[in-house]
Design an enzyme around this catalytic site. Structure first.
Site, short mmCIF file in Angstrom:
data_model
loop_
_atom_site.label_atom_id
_atom_site.label_comp_id
_atom_site.label_asym_id
_atom_site.label_seq_id
_atom_site.Cartn_x
_atom_site.Cartn_y
_atom_site.Cartn_z
N SER A 149 0.85 -1.19 0.00
CA SER A 149 0.00 0.00 0.00
C SER A 149 0.89 1.25 0.00
CB SER A 149 -0.95 -0.04 1.21
OG SER A 149 -1.95 0.93 1.09
N HIS B 217 -8.05 -4.86 -1.01
CA HIS B 217 -6.77 -4.22 -0.70
C HIS B 217 -5.86 -5.13 0.12
CE1 HIS B 217 -3.99 -0.97 -0.58
NE2 HIS B 217 -4.08 -0.80 0.72
#
Length: 692
Positions: free
Chosen positions: A552, A667
């Protein structure tokens, strides 16, 4: 807090030229589910798996990691709702998971008797959907109804459906919301406050709800009554009810940026703004309001430092009282890790040079009494959470570390010593390993701490395969945690594992975070590079044996290690990353992060952003460390186009890189344990292949 926007090569509006590169030949890879893009992804996946899954070593590691993730000896974390203790559980027989419950007496047993409330595998098979559990929102005080959120394939967006936990079934003709990044709050059994995608102009530019409506049972969602609204440029806005018995209150909030918010409370039919700094966070529990300012706050003659924790009686504050009690005050190397109120106390968790310490604070006679909780283990993470803050002073206490499996305790403030309930077994052999803490001066002289996990008899000859991990953003701290996958795949085989506490994180409070925001982002990268250099200087490893990993925002960190410091690493694993900082704010939730990184449409801020936009800093003719990029098609937070485009650009320039994109996963990268084990096995197989 997290819609794919229409692509264009050059946008000119109101005299503003948006920062877009008309020469970006890989924009087509931003078409998430387009046939051309997915065909390209499948080719890359085949190449990566073809290389990394050869031979028996991969199969052995993949099986080992899956056994760890599916182990029935993991601690089943529970949340108390009414008389029941609920747990969501995945294992080899329940790949999507079971939502189940038990009593406290049963939970104390080695093998509790669990009552199944909802079987996601059975539900998915019945409804022909790949449901991923996203949680349940209970209606207090009876706890008989809840709103269950289910995601298709692990995306942030969820379907919300009303569920009866007594009948253990979805409520016929109950509240149901279509797939969206929704915010839902119970008002009563027949009323919800809802923020969702109501159609055009109801979402912010970041793709989150902008308006909140009151939805009555039996009415149409589209006809719900408007309660509160924010602005299109906000990150998000919404309204919610606090249903704490005896303290029922109605709140609303708009978030202009990721780190600022305006909070309101309903009084006499109107929302009244709570007078606090916009960058301060507020929590209200029973009588008390708790404030955490992110910048220095001057109130009358008193100045409160950034990163402090303040307390005041809520009703007194609304009447004008500003005499705060200071429950925590930071120092240069001490910060607030968190706090959790119980019915009559507050547990404060502080980080002292990245080591947790817990204190209990109790209001009495106009002051707060402070008492230390039991001593903690060195280089461990300590977490505390109220069991039921409405009813008791009971708390959960968790303790773990890099070499210490997780242990769960149940305690009561003012009661006997905390009771040890559960312990995770050792999932890897840690005999002969030790944890040490070091620090190194970054480019500007700031001392950067880092943890090292290695053999006690480690030979300092530069030959040790070493993995350096980091994040460095959003005020998130990297503290010692038990990571059985890393232990089994890396430490047990002789690798050295290092975690860098770089700026941008929260290890030393808001100042540590702000030091690496926007134009100062390079400091986080200088810090990480300094740790890499120190590992070589100390002869732990050499660049050809040194790998780096991050996901991320940590994936952005990896992208910058690749493009700015290619000579310091032998291999990099870049997971679910941001990489195109010119278009990140136009992709999915990207606009919500401009307070962290900057606005590419502002020429001055783009000038800074461009210096740490890996996609724009790739060059031909440079010797880059081999890199594995991983992402997910179902990631609706960080667009998979970042990783796709980076790989395409690097490959066109002749650089030998790999991509693996999981079709599900959101994610987090994986929608179930099998996918998670496979992706981790790919990463560690890649690192061993490149760093020996």
């Amino acid at each position: 807090m997290l819609k794919l926007l229409t692509l264009s090569l050059l946008i000119v509006a109101a005299g503003v030229v948006h920062a877009e590169d008309p020469k970006d030949q890989f924009l087509w890879l931003e078409d998430v589910t387009g046939d051309k893009a997915l065909s390209w992804v499948k080719e890359k996946n085949a190449a990566s798996t073809g290389e990394l899954t050869k031979g028996p070593e991969f199969a052995v590691l993949n099986k080992r990691l899956l056994q760890i993730l599916d182990s029935k000896h993991r601690i089943p974390a529970v949340a108390k709702h009414g008389a029941w203790y609920y747990n969501f559980w995945r294992d080899d027989k329940n790949k999507r998971g079971l939502w189940r419950r038990t009593t406290l007496d049963e939970y104390r047993k080695d093998k509790p008797n669990w009552e199944i409330v909802l079987d996601l595998d059975a539900l998915g098979e019945k409804e022909k959907e790949n449901w991923v559990w996203h949680g349940a929102n209970f209606l207090r005080p009876k706890y008989e109804r809840c709103l269950i959120s289910l995601s298709r394939g692990g995306a942030d967006a969820s379907v919300v459906r009303e569920f009866d936990v007594v009948a253990k079934e979805f409520v016929p003709d109950g509240f149901t919301m279509p797939e969206a990044k929704s915010q839902v709050s119970w008002r009563d059994v027949d009323t919800l406050y809802v923020g969702t995608d109501f159609g055009p102009d109801t979402l912010t530019k970041s793709g989150y709800p902008r308006i909140a409506k009151e939805w009555k049972r039996g009415g149409k969602l589209a006809d719900a009554k408007l309660v509160f609204e924010g602005k299109p440029e906000d990150v998000g806005a919404g309204a919610f009810w606090d249903l704490t018995p005896g303290y029922e209150r109605e709140f609303a909030m708009r978030e202009p940026t990721f780190f600022t918010n305006e909070m309101f409370v309903r009084r006499d039919g109107n929302f009244v703004k709570i007078g606090k700094p916009d960058d301060a966070t507020v929590g209200v529990h029973r009588d008390w309001m708790y404030v955490k300012p992110r910048t220095e706050w001057k109130v009358g003659d008193q100045t409160y430092p950034a990163g402090a924790l303040l307390a005041i009686r809520f009703e007194a504050f609304l009447k004008g009282d500003r005499a705060f009690d200071v429950l925590f005050e930071p120092t240069e190397r001490k910060s607030l890790a968190g706090y959790t109120p119980t019915k009559n106390h507050v547990i404060v968790n502080e980080l002292d040079n990245v080591a947790n310490r817990l204190y209990v604070l109790t209001p009495a006679d106009g002051k707060w009494k402070r008492e230390a909780m039991p001593e903690e283990a060195r280089f461990s993470s300590i977490g505390a959470a109220a069991v039921d803050a409405d009813e008791s002073d009971d708390y959960w206490l968790t303790v773990d570390g890099y070499l210490s499996p997780s242990t769960l305790f149940l305690g009561r403030i003012g009661g006997k010593a905390a009771e040890k309930l559960k312990s995770t077994p050792a999932f890897f052999n840690s005999e002969g390993l030790e944890v040490t803490q070091h620090q190194v001066a970054s480019k500007d002289g700031t001392q950067i701490p880092y943890f090292q996990v290695a053999r006690k008899d480690l030979k300092l000859d530069g030959s040790n395969p070493t993995l350096l991990y980091g994040y460095g953003g959003f005020e998130i701290s990297m503290t010692p945690r038990y990571q059985p996958g890393t232990g089994a795949a890396w430490l047990e085989k002789g690798g050295v594992f290092v975690v860098a506490n770089i700026r941008g994180g929260g290890e030393f409070g808001p100042k540590w975070h702000k030091a690496a925001m926007k134009a100062n982002r390079h400091r986080a990268y200088e810090d990480f590079a300094a740790v890499a250099e120190d590992l070589v200087k100390r002869k732990v490893t050499t660049p050809k044996h040194l790998g780096a990993m991050g996901g991320s925002n940590g994936g952005l960190l990896m992208g910058n290690m690749l493009t700015l410091y290619p000579d310091r690493f032998g291999a990099i694993v870049c997971q679910v990353p941001l990489l195109d900082m010119q278009r990140y704010h136009k992709l999915l939730a990207g606009a919500s992060w401009m307070d962290e990184f900057g606005d590419p449409d502002n020429p001055d801020e783009w000038a800074a952003l461009k210096t740490f936009s890996p996609y724009h800093n790739v060059k031909s003719g440079v010797q880059y460390p081999r890199t594995l990029f991983t992402t997910s098609t179902r990631d609706d937070r960080v667009h998979p186009g970042h990783a796709r485009k980076m790989v395409a650009k690097l490959s066109e320039m002749g650089h030998n890189v790999l991509l693996y994109e999981n079709i599900e996963g959101g994610h987090g990268g994986a929608a179930d344990n099998k996918q998670a084990a496979f992706m981790n096995a790919l990463a560690y197989t890649f690192l061993w292949k490149e760093l020996q």
